[in-house]
Design a protein around this motif. Structure first.
Motif, short mmCIF file in Angstrom:
data_model
loop_
_atom_site.label_atom_id
_atom_site.label_comp_id
_atom_site.label_asym_id
_atom_site.label_seq_id
_atom_site.Cartn_x
_atom_site.Cartn_y
_atom_site.Cartn_z
N TYR A 150 0.81 -0.96 -0.14
CA TYR A 150 -0.02 -0.14 0.04
C TYR A 150 0.87 1.40 0.02
O TYR A 150 0.58 2.33 -0.70
CB TYR A 150 -0.84 -0.06 1.39
N TYR A 151 2.07 1.20 0.62
CA TYR A 151 2.95 2.40 0.76
C TYR A 151 3.26 2.78 -0.62
O TYR A 151 3.27 3.87 -1.06
CB TYR A 151 4.15 2.03 1.68
N TYR A 152 4.17 1.84 -1.23
CA TYR A 152 4.61 1.93 -2.69
C TYR A 152 3.31 2.13 -4.01
O TYR A 152 3.59 2.32 -4.88
CB TYR A 152 5.66 1.12 -2.81
N VAL A 211 12.38 7.10 9.08
CA VAL A 211 11.63 6.07 8.68
C VAL A 211 11.17 6.05 7.38
O VAL A 211 10.86 4.86 6.81
CB VAL A 211 10.27 5.84 9.57
N TYR A 212 10.81 6.91 6.93
CA TYR A 212 10.26 7.18 5.34
C TYR A 212 11.19 7.66 4.42
O TYR A 212 12.06 8.41 4.57
CB TYR A 212 8.97 7.92 5.46
N PRO A 213 11.26 7.23 3.07
CA PRO A 213 10.18 6.08 2.48
C PRO A 213 10.52 4.80 3.28
O PRO A 213 11.76 4.43 3.54
CB PRO A 213 10.70 6.04 1.05
N LEU A 214 9.44 4.12 3.62
CA LEU A 214 9.70 2.54 4.19
C LEU A 214 10.71 1.82 3.49
O LEU A 214 10.70 1.57 2.24
CB LEU A 214 8.36 1.85 4.29
N GLY A 270 -0.09 4.60 -1.93
CA GLY A 270 0.19 5.43 -0.69
C GLY A 270 1.22 6.41 -1.12
O GLY A 270 1.60 6.72 -2.13
N PRO A 271 1.69 6.98 0.02
CA PRO A 271 2.73 8.04 -0.11
C PRO A 271 4.02 7.68 -0.82
O PRO A 271 4.77 8.61 -1.26
CB PRO A 271 3.25 8.28 1.43
N GLY A 272 4.26 6.60 -1.23
CA GLY A 272 5.40 6.07 -1.83
C GLY A 272 5.13 6.15 -3.40
O GLY A 272 6.41 5.99 -4.11
N TRP A 311 1.20 10.19 8.29
CA TRP A 311 2.02 8.86 8.36
C TRP A 311 3.21 8.72 7.51
O TRP A 311 3.46 7.61 6.97
CB TRP A 311 1.02 7.85 8.00
N ASN A 312 3.79 9.86 7.05
CA ASN A 312 4.75 9.84 6.40
C ASN A 312 6.14 10.85 6.59
O ASN A 312 6.80 11.01 5.85
CB ASN A 312 4.40 10.27 4.71
N THR A 313 5.79 11.07 7.96
CA THR A 313 6.93 12.13 8.28
C THR A 313 7.59 11.80 9.89
O THR A 313 6.84 10.75 10.64
CB THR A 313 6.43 13.43 8.63
C1 LIG Z 1 6.78 10.29 1.77
O1 LIG Z 1 8.00 10.67 2.33
C2 LIG Z 1 9.01 10.35 1.51
C3 LIG Z 1 10.39 10.62 2.04
O2 LIG Z 1 10.37 11.82 2.72
C4 LIG Z 1 8.80 11.46 0.46
O3 LIG Z 1 9.81 11.44 -0.46
C5 LIG Z 1 7.45 11.55 -0.41
O4 LIG Z 1 7.30 12.42 -1.26
C6 LIG Z 1 6.29 11.47 0.64
N1 LIG Z 1 5.17 11.31 0.00
C7 LIG Z 1 4.30 12.20 0.26
C8 LIG Z 1 2.95 11.85 -0.54
O5 LIG Z 1 4.37 13.29 1.09
#
Ligand SMILES: *[C@@H]1O[C@H](CO)[C@@H](O)[C@H](O)[C@H]1NC(C)=O
Ligand SMILES: *[C@@H]1O[C@H](CO)[C@@H](O)[C@H](O)[C@H]1NC(C)=O
Ligand SMILES: *[C@@H]1O[C@H](CO)[C@@H](O)[C@H](O)[C@H]1NC(C)=O
Ligand SMILES: *[C@@H]1O[C@H](CO)[C@@H](O)[C@H](O)[C@H]1NC(C)=O
Ligand SMILES: *[C@@H]1O[C@H](CO)[C@@H](O)[C@H](O)[C@H]1NC(C)=O
Ligand SMILES: *[C@@H]1O[C@H](CO)[C@@H](O)[C@H](O)[C@H]1NC(C)=O
Ligand SMILES: *[C@@H]1O[C@H](CO)[C@@H](O)[C@H](O)[C@H]1NC(C)=O
Length: 446
Positions: A281-283, A352-355, A286-288, A345-347
């Motif tokens: 889901y993350y990649y 920790v992020y990206p996972l 989701g945020p990935g 959930w991405n900071t």
């Molecule tokens: C999630 O965090 C990563 C690492 O900081 C970043 O590259 C990515 O753009 C972030 N995703 C979002 C949707 O903010």
């Protein structure tokens, strides 16, 4: 040999506090997520929620045809063999696939809701009516649903739970529910779709998420198969059987109450299984995924505009009177983009992020089990809070229901599977809420 196996059994028993159903990612039946940020789940004192919007995954369901065929393959493999099994695996010769009416449960057109899913939806309806008190007896209520049957059915059961008070069930002329279904794949603009994952050609919600998650699975599934094969003579489990067996914990629980698969794996094995889902889901959606926030933005922006107008106000040149409760029912892959658009959930300050694709960290907040469990949701609440001076007495005039006193301000709170989640860039309000004006400005700049 047998005494050694018995010792192994004891060593691998999952501790009483650990619940595999809370670590089964998208196969988890609904549960309230734990508070990961130490924020009280109650609405802050002197605040009332006067408007709320939910985007949800449908309730617990039967397996998709692809999963079902994996279950059937495992069943055939077990039944076709003559073998001896010990300890935790001694049940597998008696196990049968828990889908007993394929055409009405897992047809090729897509899986239907289970009884558990119907109950999850009905319960939420009852809960939200009590939580907010928005809809008086006799009022109408409209909800929005993606077009697939399990989403519409979830919406229907929700609406029944939400409106079932008094004689509604008998008298269909009061408390009428309306469900508006939205097609999956259209040239949509903004929040006219609940499945934006299907309407942006440049966006791919697989985005290598499943490849990354399969690569992670290959790091632990062989070890699990080796461990379990010690309990078998005449049957050999392959690494690829492990994923099917772990899926059966969540699914069997909600379909027919069979918990035997849940007892088979260690805590570490459950956490690896969960993390493989997290990576997917993350990649994937989701945020990935670089376009995830873009895909989630229209819904969040539409709700921000509606909250800015406030409940019961006409917007869009009078074409819409903003309802107090906005419910949208959709699929798992459309929920992570909302997290991305809100920046949740991405900071972290600890990298920790990206996972990590190979190393599971316990201090991540991104957990698929806490958002895309069946009937999982992201909710936005509009809070109106009064600056009340508690040291002053309050006066009630006869026959006048008291209104809130003191200066009022409005805030936005995010709840994910019940748990309040702060917006990293905006959490100065009571209970780590975000002032509404700042929320609207924050979205304006994305
Ligand atoms: C999630 O965090 C990563 C690492 O900081 C970043 O590259 C990515 O753009 C972030 N995703 C979002 C949707 O903010
Ligand atoms: C069933 O077992 C036989 C004998 O071990 C084997 O040849 C065959 O491939 C098996 N069939 C399936 C469907 O697993
Ligand atoms: C509910 O909807 C029906 C049909 O549109 C309408 O006749 C009725 O007045 C509505 N009731 C309320 C309380 O708004
Ligand atoms: C349900 O409605 C019917 C028709 O109006 C009425 O005869 C019956 O008594 C009602 N039943 C209940 C339990 O209210
Ligand atoms: C979307 O719009 C484009 C350009 O107007 C058109 O070619 C296409 O057929 C539309 N697709 C759908 C599903 O309506
Ligand atoms: C997809 O993920 C796999 C496993 O991590 C990796 O081997 C592959 O290079 C990735 N492909 C892309 C296009 O990122
Ligand atoms: C509202 O009406 C004005 C004037 O007719 C028009 O220019 C505008 O596009 C309309 N806005 C919406 C959201 O319909």
């Amino acid at each position: 040999m047998l005494p050694t196996l018995l010792i192994l059994t004891l060593a691998t028993t999952v501790s009483a506090k650990f619940n595999p159903l809370h670590h089964s990612g998208p196969a988890s039946p609904y549960f309230d997520a734990p508070s990961q940020f130490g924020i009280d789940v109650e609405t802050p004192e002197n605040c009332v929620v006067d408007q709320a919007a939910y985007i949800l995954r449908h309730g617990s369901r039967f397996p998709e045809p692809g999963s079902l065929s994996g279950w059937q393959t495992l069943y055939t493999k077990i039944q076709n063999a003559s073998f001896t099994a010990w300890g935790p695996l001694s049940f597998i010769g008696s196990w049968v696939v828990p889908v007993d009416d394929v055409d009405h449960q897992s047809p090729s057109s897509g899986a239907y809701l289970s009884g558990t899913g119907a109950r999850e939806a009905f319960d939420l309806g009852v809960d939200l009516r009590k939580r907010y008190g928005f809809t008086r007896g006799g009022d109408n209520f409209t909800a929005w649903s993606a077009v697939q049957q399990r989403c519409v059915d979830t919406t229907t059961f929700f609406v029944r739970g939400y409106l079932s008070h008094g004689n509604y069930v008998n008298d269909t002329k009061v408390n009428r529910g309306t469900i508006i279904t939205l097609p999956d794949s259209v040239n949509t603009t903004f929040a006219d779709s609940l499945t934006p994952s299907a309407s942006c050609p440049a966006y791919d919600d697989a985005n290598n998420g499943s490849a990354i998650s399969n690569a992670y699975r290959s790091l632990y599934q062989e070890r699990v198969a080796d461990r379990l094969n010690l309990y078998l003579d005449g049957l050999v489990l392959d690494p690829t059987d492990i994923g099917v067996m772990q899926d059966l914990c969540g699914f069997s629980n909600e379909i027919n109450g069979d918990k035997r698969w849940c007892n088979l794996f260690t805590e570490e094995e459950w956490l690896d299984y969960e993390y493989a889902h997290d990576l997917n889901y993350y990649y994937g959606s989701g945020p990935g995924n670089a376009l995830s926030a873009t895909v989630g933005y229209p819904w969040v922006k539409a709700i921000s505009d509606i909250f800015t107008a406030g409940p019961g106000n006409a917007i869009s040149n009078g074409s819409l009177v903003t309802p107090p409760l906005i419910m949208g029912f959709t699929h798992d892959n459309n929920i992570p983009p909302i997290l991305s658009a809100l920046g949740l959930w991405n900071t972290s300050t600890t990298g920790v992020y990206p996972l990590s694709k190979t190393h599971r960290r316990a201090d991540r907040t991104f957990r698929s089990s806490y958002v895309v469990a069946f009937r999982g949701y992201v909710a936005l609440e509009r809070l109106t809070c009064s600056a009340v001076d508690v040291s002053r007495p309050v006066y009630h005039a006869a026959n006048v229901i008291m209104a809130a006193s003191g200066e009022q301000s409005t805030y936005v709170r995010v709840r994910v599977n019940n748990a309040p989640v702060p917006i990293p860039a905006c959490q100065g309000g009571p209970g780590a809420t975000c002032p509404l004006g700042d929320f609207a400005r924050y979205l304006g700049w994305i």
